[in-house]
Design an enzyme around this catalytic site. Structure first.
Site, PDB file in Angstrom:
ATOM      1  N   ASN A 153       0.806  -1.226   0.000  1.00 42.60           N
ATOM      2  CA  ASN A 153       0.000   0.000   0.000  1.00 42.60           C
ATOM      3  C   ASN A 153       0.838   1.274   0.000  1.00 42.60           C
ATOM      4  O   ASN A 153       0.391   2.321   0.449  1.00 42.60           O
ATOM      5  CB  ASN A 153      -0.994   0.000   1.164  1.00 42.60           C
ATOM      6  CG  ASN A 153      -0.335  -0.309   2.497  1.00 42.60           C
ATOM      7  OD1 ASN A 153       0.879  -0.210   2.640  1.00 42.60           O
ATOM      8  ND2 ASN A 153      -1.140  -0.696   3.470  1.00 42.60           N
ATOM      9  N   ARG A 291       3.150   6.899  12.078  1.00 49.20           N
ATOM     10  CA  ARG A 291       2.590   6.366  13.314  1.00 49.20           C
ATOM     11  C   ARG A 291       2.358   7.507  14.292  1.00 49.20           C
ATOM     12  O   ARG A 291       3.190   8.418  14.416  1.00 49.20           O
ATOM     13  CB  ARG A 291       3.510   5.314  13.944  1.00 49.20           C
ATOM     14  CG  ARG A 291       3.549   3.986  13.192  1.00 49.20           C
ATOM     15  CD  ARG A 291       2.211   3.274  13.215  1.00 49.20           C
ATOM     16  NE  ARG A 291       2.216   2.002  12.513  1.00 49.20           N
ATOM     17  CZ  ARG A 291       1.862   1.830  11.248  1.00 49.20           C
ATOM     18  NH1 ARG A 291       1.499   2.879  10.508  1.00 49.20           N
ATOM     19  NH2 ARG A 291       1.872   0.620  10.712  1.00 49.20           N
ATOM     20  N   GLN A 320      -4.830   3.200  18.758  1.00 52.43           N
ATOM     21  CA  GLN A 320      -5.831   2.993  17.717  1.00 52.43           C
ATOM     22  C   GLN A 320      -6.708   1.802  18.068  1.00 52.43           C
ATOM     23  O   GLN A 320      -6.161   0.769  18.491  1.00 52.43           O
ATOM     24  CB  GLN A 320      -5.161   2.751  16.356  1.00 52.43           C
ATOM     25  CG  GLN A 320      -4.546   3.992  15.778  1.00 52.43           C
ATOM     26  CD  GLN A 320      -4.053   3.825  14.353  1.00 52.43           C
ATOM     27  OE1 GLN A 320      -3.491   4.733  13.780  1.00 52.43           O
ATOM     28  NE2 GLN A 320      -4.250   2.653  13.759  1.00 52.43           N
ATOM     29  N   HIS A 339      -7.592   5.648  10.491  1.00 56.29           N
ATOM     30  CA  HIS A 339      -6.449   5.096   9.760  1.00 56.29           C
ATOM     31  C   HIS A 339      -6.930   4.424   8.475  1.00 56.29           C
ATOM     32  O   HIS A 339      -7.280   3.243   8.458  1.00 56.29           O
ATOM     33  CB  HIS A 339      -5.718   4.091  10.648  1.00 56.29           C
ATOM     34  CG  HIS A 339      -4.353   3.732  10.146  1.00 56.29           C
ATOM     35  ND1 HIS A 339      -3.444   3.033  10.897  1.00 56.29           N
ATOM     36  CD2 HIS A 339      -3.728   3.987   8.970  1.00 56.29           C
ATOM     37  CE1 HIS A 339      -2.332   2.860  10.217  1.00 56.29           C
ATOM     38  NE2 HIS A 339      -2.483   3.426   9.033  1.00 56.29           N
TER      39      HIS A 339
END
Length: 385
Positions: A153, A291, A320, A339
């Site tokens: 990705n 992050r 998260q 996210h």
């Protein structure tokens, strides 16, 4: 084959004295034998959205599209989104699972305590990029293999970063909010909207995503700086016009826009604290899709409140999912999202295919692509050292 090599190595290990961590490594390798395996997947729940797109593979309901394939080979595949707390669904399967698949978008935090409980665990797979949700040192000491779908990705994230840069530079969010609330105040938007052309953009980290971002920035005629452990080759610098900055703290004050593209490690955790942020150019824009824990949460809030940071955007949080009272939800001039940058449908197709490929190799005792290893034979990949 890799399995044969592992058995030979293990036999040699048995013949010589070893430390306790090395003996654990030996035992984990011997478990990598043919037969039915229990694979546990942790993914975000899609609910009513799961059936809207046949390629929506990254959710709990569709589970990377590999259930039929796994079960046809006699393996057990357990999938859940329930990953937190002592009574969660994941905890019920830790002791006897052989493989755990998770994603950066809904990470199952694999602590040293969980690794210790997981007596049968051999393989930790990240469907995507970024394995900092795993205690990598504990995984290495236990002889586990940790791997991710490197490159799956990178395009998705780099495109998203470029979008966020433009959203901040053009002061897009207030304009959108005006439309939704029925307002029309051009001055409230345009007094802090700029062109990207001529601005200085610096990326902290120039790996696959950082390089793709710099290539995409080139047509905007901005000044591109980058800081990384490794200097890019001359051809890349010529192609993009990017300039290497060896000293991070000398680069940052030059930047109108700072993009964070470094992995989360012990060295980068809290990298952008109050002191470092104070050295940034007043009115700097920051994009962080790396992050959340690379930033000092409260220091970002304070700098946004004071105006030292004129805009902050990203899709990564600490922790998260972000709790409802996370202060980044309420700070001014932000363009935060859940996210999502790396879990586009195209990204999902790539990391689902990559995960299936590694599982197939694992069942056959074959090596993974070298770039996919994060922990192998007790050693961490260079970016996490």
């Amino acid at each position: 084959m890799a399995m044969k090599g592992a058995i030979v190595s293990a036999a040699k290990a048995l013949a010589s004295p070893r430390s306790s961590s090395a003996s654990t490594f030996f035992s984990r390798q011997l478990h990598a034998t043919p037969g039915s395996k229990k694979i546990v997947g942790v993914f975000y729940k899609a609910n009513e959205y799961a059936k809207l797109n046949p390629n929506f593979l990254g959710c709990e309901e569709n589970a990377l599209g590999i259930r039929d394939w796994l079960e046809s080979q006699g393996h057990k595949y357990v999938v859940t989104d329930d990953k937190e707390g002592p009574n969660c669904e994941l905890e019920k399967h830790i002791e006897d699972m052989h493989v755990l698949i998770t994603t950066p978008f809904h990470p199952a935090y694999v602590t040293a305590e969980r690794i210790k409980k997981a007596k049968n665990l051999q393989l930790l797979l990240t469907a995507g990029i970024g394995s900092d949700h795993i205690d990598l040192k504990a995984a290495a000491a236990a002889g586990l293999t940790v791997a991710e779908v490197t490159g799956s990705n990178t395009v998705s994230v780099a495109e998203d970063e470029l979008m966020r840069i433009l959203i901040l530079v053009r002061n897009f969010i207030p304009g959108y909010q005006q439309v939704v609330t029925g307002e029309w105040k051009v001055a409230a938007i345009s007094h802090r909207a700029y062109d990207l052309e001529g601005k200085t953009v610096g990326t902290v980290g120039a790996g696959r995503i950082g390089k793709l971002l710099m290539q995409r920035l080139r047509p905007f005629n901005c000044n591109i700086l980058y800081h990384d452990r490794i200097k890019a080759d001359a051809e890349f610098e010529k192609e993009t016009g990017a300039k290497f900055e060896e000293d991070l703290d000398k680069m940052l004050p030059k930047c109108d826009v700072v993009v964070v593209n470094t992995p989360l490690t012990e060295k980068t955790r809290g990298m952008f604290d109050k002191e470092r942020i104070s050295k940034l150019k007043k009115g700097v824009l920051i994009v962080n899709n790396a992050r959340g824990a690379i930033m000092d949460t409260q220091a970002v809030v304070d700098a946004c409140n004071s105006g030292h940071i004129a805009g902050y955007s990203g899709d990564v949080w600490n922790p998260q999912p972000a709790p409802q009272d996370h202060p980044w939800r309420y700070m001014p001039n932000h363009a935060m999202t859940p996210h999502t940058s790396g879990t586009t449908i195209d990204g999902q197709l790539r990391y689902a295919a990559g995960t299936k490929d590694m599982l197939d190799r694992y069942f056959k005792g074959e090596e993974f692509p070298a770039q996919n290893y994060i922990v192998k034979e007790g050693k961490l990949a260079s970016q996490y050292q």
